[in-house]
Design an enzyme around this catalytic site. Sequence first.
Site, PDB file in Angstrom:
ATOM      1  N   HIS A 170       0.876  -1.341  -0.087  1.00 16.52           N
ATOM      2  CA  HIS A 170       0.145  -0.131   0.034  1.00 16.52           C
ATOM      3  C   HIS A 170       0.838   0.957   0.123  1.00 16.52           C
ATOM      4  O   HIS A 170       2.284   1.258   0.074  1.00 16.52           O
ATOM      5  CB  HIS A 170      -0.843   0.035   1.085  1.00 16.52           C
ATOM      6  CG  HIS A 170      -1.904  -0.940   1.175  1.00 16.52           C
ATOM      7  ND1 HIS A 170      -3.303  -0.571   0.551  1.00 16.52           N
ATOM      8  CD2 HIS A 170      -2.035  -2.279   1.660  1.00 16.52           C
ATOM      9  CE1 HIS A 170      -4.028  -1.589   0.508  1.00 16.52           C
ATOM     10  NE2 HIS A 170      -3.400  -2.646   1.250  1.00 16.52           N
ATOM     11  N   GLU A 245       2.968   0.087   4.096  1.00  8.16           N
ATOM     12  CA  GLU A 245       2.525   1.361   3.802  1.00  8.16           C
ATOM     13  C   GLU A 245       3.962   1.739   3.450  1.00  8.16           C
ATOM     14  O   GLU A 245       4.747   2.418   4.103  1.00  8.16           O
ATOM     15  CB  GLU A 245       2.052   2.406   5.070  1.00  8.16           C
ATOM     16  CG  GLU A 245       0.893   1.876   5.020  1.00  8.16           C
ATOM     17  CD  GLU A 245      -0.543   2.375   4.133  1.00  8.16           C
ATOM     18  OE1 GLU A 245       0.096   2.574   3.357  1.00  8.16           O
ATOM     19  OE2 GLU A 245      -1.397   2.311   4.743  1.00  8.16           O
TER      20      GLU A 245
END
Length: 279
Positions: A170, A245
């Site tokens: 992500h 992330e």
Amino acid sequence: MPHRTLAPSLLLTAVLLLPGLAACGTDAPAPSAPTSKDSETTAADKTDGGDRGTGSTTSASDEAEVDLKGKTIAIDPGHNGGNASHPTEINKQVPDGRGGTKACNTTGTATESDYPEADFTWAVGQRLRDSLEDAGATVVLSRKDNKGVGPCVDERGTFADDADLLVSIHADGAESTSAKGFHVIVADPGADEKTEKASTVLAESIGTSMGKTFTPNRAYGRDAISRRPDLAGLNNASVPAVIVECGEMRNPDEAKLMESKSGQKKYADALFDGIVDWY
């Protein structure tokens, strides 16, 4: 080696929290962390295109020396390119893995130049898949392309049931353009104790590898690891699983890196090294 994907019927199910632009790949913003507009993750990343360190102990450039034969690795490139145009499907309620429900997924975030998170995660996922397969691993992908809708966040955990581990890719979309630094998310509390411990070790391995090239987000602690109970992809996984992330898409420097092919390769190489080190 040939890679496997979810069945087409699963790929048509959908993914999202809100019909509009969302921050990143997880289900809800992490407590005591930078504000993000996404629901499956929150984070920030690198501020320039150069490397901070000397590279990980197992360089992706030396992947021919790595033997991952017999290993099965699940890769989940967050979101999907068609999510934004299917708000009804992506807002469908699915099991959250903790006895409740949540929206199927989110659209993900984007850079100021409208480069979508789904495009970034797909590009990095493809590079990572190729490196892993070159090293002999079998790779299972959560989606077959970047044009469809879904799968939903619960399926992004269960598709990995036959794998050794799951890495979900992500990028975050915090409102502040000054936010920066990657972080890694694991399920906590409530996961199977053995799987939870293995997931933490995987997060530490990937965090160490990422930290040799990118800036860790200290808002999530010195190790840049966030422990969350609210992410359906992690909650529904039966194998060691993390959400990474990779960077902050609203940060101009990080956005530039994520939009570039050279930057995408650096992210994929760091993830590859972290996975190899975990084994």
